[in-house]
Scaffold this motif. Structure first.
Motif, PDB file in Angstrom:
ATOM      1  N   UNK A   1       0.589  -0.805  -0.089  1.00 49.85           N
ATOM      2  CA  UNK A   1       0.240  -0.416   0.070  1.00 49.85           C
ATOM      3  C   UNK A   1       1.229   1.363  -0.232  1.00 49.85           C
ATOM      4  N   UNK A   2       1.723   1.158   1.212  1.00 46.49           N
ATOM      5  CA  UNK A   2       2.581   2.485   0.478  1.00 46.49           C
ATOM      6  C   UNK A   2       3.620   2.337  -0.619  1.00 46.49           C
ATOM      7  N   UNK A   3       3.947   1.322  -1.218  1.00 48.92           N
ATOM      8  CA  UNK A   3       4.458   1.343  -1.965  1.00 48.92           C
ATOM      9  C   UNK A   3       3.586   1.878  -3.619  1.00 48.92           C
ATOM     10  N   UNK A   4       2.730   1.877  -3.155  1.00 49.32           N
ATOM     11  CA  UNK A   4       1.524   2.861  -4.295  1.00 49.32           C
ATOM     12  C   UNK A   4       1.499   4.044  -3.789  1.00 49.32           C
ATOM     13  N   UNK A   5       1.668   5.097  -2.954  1.00 48.84           N
ATOM     14  CA  UNK A   5       1.671   5.821  -2.869  1.00 48.84           C
ATOM     15  C   UNK A   5       3.018   6.312  -3.449  1.00 48.84           C
ATOM     16  N   UNK A   6       4.067   5.491  -2.523  1.00 44.45           N
ATOM     17  CA  UNK A   6       5.033   6.373  -3.217  1.00 44.45           C
ATOM     18  C   UNK A   6       5.345   6.701  -4.621  1.00 44.45           C
ATOM     19  N   UNK A   7       4.679   5.571  -5.577  1.00 45.99           N
ATOM     20  CA  UNK A   7       5.078   5.489  -6.349  1.00 45.99           C
ATOM     21  C   UNK A   7       4.478   6.559  -7.326  1.00 45.99           C
ATOM     22  N   UNK A   8       3.438   6.769  -6.834  1.00 43.77           N
ATOM     23  CA  UNK A   8       1.429   7.845  -7.555  1.00 43.77           C
ATOM     24  C   UNK A   8       2.039   8.891  -6.447  1.00 43.77           C
TER      25      UNK A   8
ATOM     26  N   UNK B   1       5.887  11.841  -1.517  1.00 42.43           N
ATOM     27  CA  UNK B   1       5.232  11.474  -0.092  1.00 42.43           C
ATOM     28  C   UNK B   1       5.765  11.464   0.293  1.00 42.43           C
ATOM     29  N   UNK B   2       5.964  11.862   1.577  1.00 43.05           N
ATOM     30  CA  UNK B   2       6.768  12.136   2.848  1.00 43.05           C
ATOM     31  C   UNK B   2       6.691  11.232   3.791  1.00 43.05           C
ATOM     32  N   UNK B   3       7.607  10.813   4.045  1.00 42.72           N
ATOM     33  CA  UNK B   3       7.119   9.350   5.364  1.00 42.72           C
ATOM     34  C   UNK B   3       8.509  10.200   6.202  1.00 42.72           C
ATOM     35  N   UNK B   4       7.960   9.725   7.225  1.00 42.03           N
ATOM     36  CA  UNK B   4       8.427  10.273   8.941  1.00 42.03           C
ATOM     37  C   UNK B   4       9.708   9.380   8.780  1.00 42.03           C
ATOM     38  N   UNK B   5      10.774   9.566   8.657  1.00 41.41           N
ATOM     39  CA  UNK B   5      12.169   7.766   9.399  1.00 41.41           C
ATOM     40  C   UNK B   5      11.843   7.538  10.472  1.00 41.41           C
ATOM     41  N   UNK B   6      12.102   9.007  11.378  1.00 39.45           N
ATOM     42  CA  UNK B   6      11.844   8.126  13.076  1.00 39.45           C
ATOM     43  C   UNK B   6      11.279   7.536  13.215  1.00 39.45           C
ATOM     44  N   UNK B   7       9.683   7.966  12.659  1.00 37.75           N
ATOM     45  CA  UNK B   7       8.388   7.165  13.047  1.00 37.75           C
ATOM     46  C   UNK B   7       8.931   5.810  12.455  1.00 37.75           C
ATOM     47  N   UNK B   8       9.477   5.334  11.640  1.00 40.10           N
ATOM     48  CA  UNK B   8       9.832   4.020  10.874  1.00 40.10           C
ATOM     49  C   UNK B   8      10.708   3.382  12.148  1.00 40.10           C
TER      50      UNK B   8
END
Lengths: 90, 242
Positions: free
Chosen positions: B148-155, B159-166
């Motif tokens: 699901x995240x891959x879909x958002x990253x490609x689209x 698209x920002x992902x919090x590396x700290x949160x991960x």
């Protein structure tokens, strides 16, 4: 019973065929997509063999994630297999 | 000197491996034959449901009987992610904007993936919460969420992902898994003791099976965070086409 055997044989033949296609194909993008097809067929086969857990894993990891990672790799390197087979690093 | 030490250690490992294999009579069938009580398959099929009150026998074996192996697998995944990150992660210069290498995708792809993403995430969460009742579990659910995240990253290009949160999710999930294992030791049982805290409950209830659902939820979060991190790192490499 005979129904399952027929379905299973067709799936197995498709599996081998797409594996061979992945080896023969020079365009690496097509080869990667056909390895994704292999994973898809494998997951159906696992489901028919009453292993739904493994089928889910194969469908999520094999079909989606691995294929995409290989596609990204191809984007960042070269798309076509080298004819002369010398490993040119671009 | 180092070489001889390595050979010596290998010999020790080999000796104990051979000793362990010698315990099983050569050619003996320890897996098959469900009717024979002394074989391992029959033992699991007969004792899993009454002893752990988990409906999905595969889950019970993976998380409980072979829980230590699963902890090892999770560690392997963690190490692989860390290795990949340390090789590929490029530290941004000060003030440099994070930028994805993909081209801007069309409006159709953007809206479509935004519509699909909550349902994919929901399916993933369903799969790992019901890991002890239906097929699936932590690894599968985590992988589904990562797609699901891959879909958002490609689209979405930005698209920002919090590396700290991960990182936090990954670490907390790992600590939960190991902590549950140690809790079993504290309460006087074994490592990953099954009925250490919530109690076994009834078969087929959502809250049943002791620590198994909790461990699988932790594994699900961990796998989802790790695989999403891998995809994010891979998608932010610059291709050098020249």
């Amino acid at each position: 019973m005979i129904f399952y055997v027929v379905i299973f044989s067709i799936l197995a033949l498709l599996l081998v065929a797409s594996g061979l296609y992945a080896i023969i194909q020079k365009d690496l993008l097509y080869a990667v997509i056909s390895t994704g097809v292999i994973s898809l067929i494998l997951s159906v086969m696992f489901y028919l063999l009453q292993a739904p857990d493994v089928a889910l894993t194969e469908a999520a990891i094999g079909v989606a994630l691995t294929t995409v990672i290989f596609v990204i790799t191809i984007r960042n390197t070269t798309r076509f297999e080298d004819e002369n087979d010398n490993n040119k690093v671009k | 000197m180092k070489k001889y030490l390595a050979i010596f250690l290998l010999l020790i490992v080999g000796f104990y491996l051979i000793q362990a294999f010698n315990l099983v009579p050569f050619g003996a069938n320890r897996v098959g034959n469900i009717d024979d009580e002394s074989t391992v398959g029959a033992y699991y099929l007969k004792n899993t449901v009454p002893k752990t009150s988990v409906a999905n026998v595969v889950t019970a074996i993976v998380v409980n009987y072979r829980g230590f192996d699963t902890l090892g697998e999770v560690t392997v995944l963690f190490l692989a992610t860390t290795g990949l990150g340390s090789i590929l992660f490029r530290k941004r210069k000060h003030g440099e904007e994070e930028e994805r290498v993909l081209k801007e995708s069309s409006q159709l792809v953007k809206i479509g993936s935004r519509l699909l993403f909550p349902f994919i995430a929901l399916l993933g969460i369903y799969v790992f919460i019901h890991g002890h009742l239906t097929p699936g579990g932590g690894f599968q659910g985590g992988a589904i969420i990562a797609t699901g995240f891959l879909l958002m990253l490609v689209a979405y290009k930005n698209y920002k992902l919090g590396h700290g949160a991960l990182t936090w999710i990954e670490s907390l999930a790992g600590i939960t898994f190991a902590g549950i294992g140690i809790w079993g030791l504290i309460t006087g049982g074994t490592f990953l003791e099954n009925n250490a805290f919530p109690g076994l409950g009834n078969v087929n209830d959502l809250i049943s099976g002791g620590v198994i659902p909790i461990i699988y939820i932790a594994v699900g979060f961990k796998v989802a965070a790790e695989l999403t991190g891998v995809l994010d790192i891979l998608l932010s490499i610059k291709p050098n086409k020249n």
